[in-house]
Design a protein around this motif. Structure first.
Motif, PDB file in Angstrom:
ATOM      1  N   TYR A 138       0.817  -1.339   0.014  1.00 10.14           N
ATOM      2  CA  TYR A 138      -0.009   0.205  -0.066  1.00 10.14           C
ATOM      3  C   TYR A 138       0.551   1.275   0.014  1.00 10.14           C
ATOM      4  N   LEU A 139       2.004   1.316   0.922  1.00  8.66           N
ATOM      5  CA  LEU A 139       2.698   2.573   1.000  1.00  8.66           C
ATOM      6  C   LEU A 139       3.492   2.670  -0.240  1.00  8.66           C
ATOM      7  N   ARG A 140       3.978   1.511  -0.847  1.00  2.00           N
ATOM      8  CA  ARG A 140       4.715   1.639  -1.949  1.00  2.00           C
ATOM      9  C   ARG A 140       3.857   2.363  -3.224  1.00  2.00           C
ATOM     10  N   ARG A 146       7.860   9.094  -5.571  1.00  3.63           N
ATOM     11  CA  ARG A 146       8.850   9.983  -4.691  1.00  3.63           C
ATOM     12  C   ARG A 146      10.147   9.231  -4.564  1.00  3.63           C
ATOM     13  N   PRO A 147      11.215  10.401  -4.203  1.00  2.00           N
ATOM     14  CA  PRO A 147      12.407   9.838  -4.120  1.00  2.00           C
ATOM     15  C   PRO A 147      12.354   8.779  -2.912  1.00  2.00           C
ATOM     16  N   ASP A 148      13.027   7.573  -3.178  1.00  2.03           N
ATOM     17  CA  ASP A 148      13.215   6.605  -1.964  1.00  2.03           C
ATOM     18  C   ASP A 148      11.869   6.038  -1.510  1.00  2.03           C
ATOM     19  N   ARG A 152      11.076   4.071   1.534  1.00  2.00           N
ATOM     20  CA  ARG A 152      10.285   4.691   2.795  1.00  2.00           C
ATOM     21  C   ARG A 152       9.295   3.671   3.180  1.00  2.00           C
ATOM     22  N   ALA A 153       8.676   2.906   2.046  1.00  2.00           N
ATOM     23  CA  ALA A 153       7.467   2.194   2.183  1.00  2.00           C
ATOM     24  C   ALA A 153       7.833   0.950   3.275  1.00  2.00           C
ATOM     25  N   ASP A 154       9.025   0.324   2.779  1.00  2.00           N
ATOM     26  CA  ASP A 154       9.462  -0.977   3.507  1.00  2.00           C
ATOM     27  C   ASP A 154       9.608  -0.544   5.014  1.00  2.00           C
ATOM     28  N   VAL A 155      10.424   0.621   5.228  1.00  6.09           N
ATOM     29  CA  VAL A 155      10.955   0.884   6.431  1.00  6.09           C
ATOM     30  C   VAL A 155       9.785   1.373   7.429  1.00  6.09           C
TER      31      VAL A 155
END
Lengths: 247, 247
Positions: A138-140, A146-148, A152-155
């Protein structure tokens, strides 16, 4: 008498009966010492009925995770672009907590069982991984472009799961005493503080969450205070009040 | 001729021979279609030799993780109080990356194999979990006595592992091309920005100033607080008290 009160009590579905029988035996004899045959004998059904609901003996220990994963996926899929992504995955994690909190006795029994049986620990890790992937996917999607974005999504997904599980386990260790939801809210607030967007928003739960740190979208909304460590505390608070315009 | 050039080439140890034989067969026939008997026949050793080194066929796929876990644990145990904790766990994660990067061909082959075989995915999850626990245990110790110490430890450990694995997988997907270390450094830098002390420098000392981001010239003397303007005042004061060590 109404018809509803004269109707015979609803018999628990066969699936629930199998879970109940399985846990009674797991607690009495131990997990390894219990066979699927023992479970179906106690539940009064045939082997084929067991395997219609559960692919293996391990699956009967976690009867509700598939449904919860489906609920989580649907919840995330129903999110509009107005949802703040970190807040949304925190709310998605709360669906898991709710599942545990709905039946504290069962959850605590399972927690103890899972701690004792390495095979169940491995099963649980794979379940946790699937929740984490659902959040990360979902976050991806939300961070695409967006950069990274995938980083960011995985973290964030990992941080949300870790915070949720830290709180969930502390509640389970306390034998399901205390306010599970408040404990999880506090833990998720910590993650939102590190990564979150604005604390406000549709999912805002009053958590003092997004207070500190985190990438800041609107610098005007942020106060930076630099102080000597040996400053009197009253003076620091006074400065804070002035800076926040609330003196 | 020097004696070193006349000496017979060092025969790879039996353990390495077993790993090499196993991977040749896994790639030729598939993982499930290869038995331990096939592996020992190709390596020219007996079954007992195999099981002396590897408890199961799965273990031969991950021959280096036990050693790396031991290295990581020793590395963390050797940390002094002067080490900034988040920086230290990032360095510990780099030990795992180094293990992968030392042998790109093997690492890429294993990555592809693991993606195809569900049982190996489960094994890998349990390995990742053990790395994460090693980092979390270290951080729990370092954050002992701090508010939300175990929560912070678990979340930071999960974030470090997720960032490391995001970078590692992107390197593995690129067939081991590119600079693995730089990719992982970038990913870990993201985690340090969210949770860590100053982004660079040996002076990082975990001073409370670092709690809120923002590199500080003299961490011992100065506290930097960054807060959203709409934060509840009580929460700001609470953080201030913690940062000043006066709560």
């Amino acid at each position: 008498m109404s018809s509803s009160s004269t109707a015979p009590p609803v018999k628990p579905p066969m699936r629930d009966a199998l879970v109940t029988a399985a846990f009674r035996l797991f607690l009495e004899r131990g997990y390894e010492q219990t066979t699927v045959d023992d479970i179906v004998a106690l539940a009064g059904v045939g082997r084929r009925s067991f395997f219609r609901y559960f692919p293996s003996k391990e699956d009967v220990v976690f009867p509700d995770h598939e449904g919860c994963l489906a609920d989580m996926t649907a919840f995330l899929a129903a999110s509009g672009p107005e949802c703040e992504p970190v807040a949304r995955v925190c709310d998605a994690a709360r669906l898991v907590l709710r599942m545990y909190a709905e039946n504290p006795t069962f959850s605590v029994q399972r927690y103890r069982l899972t701690k004792r049986v390495p095979g169940l620990r491995a099963y649980e890790l794979s379940v946790v991984w699937r929740y984490e992937r659902a959040l990360a996917e979902y976050l991806r999607d939300r961070y695409a472009g967006r950069p990274d974005g995938t980083l960011r999504a995985d973290v964030v997904a990992a941080a949300v799961v870790a915070a949720h599980n830290n709180a969930l386990r502390s509640w389970l260790r306390s034998d399901g005493e205390g306010d599970a939801a408040a404990t999880v809210d506090h833990a998720l607030g910590y993650v939102r503080a590190a990564f979150g967007g604005p604390a406000a928003g549709p999912a805002a739960d009053g958590a003092p969450a997004a207070l500190f740190g985190g990438p800041v979208e609107h610098p005007d909304d942020v106060v930076v205070l630099v102080s000597r460590r040996d400053a009197p505390l009253w003076r620091v608070v006074q400065e804070i009040e002035t800076a926040f315009g609330r003196a």
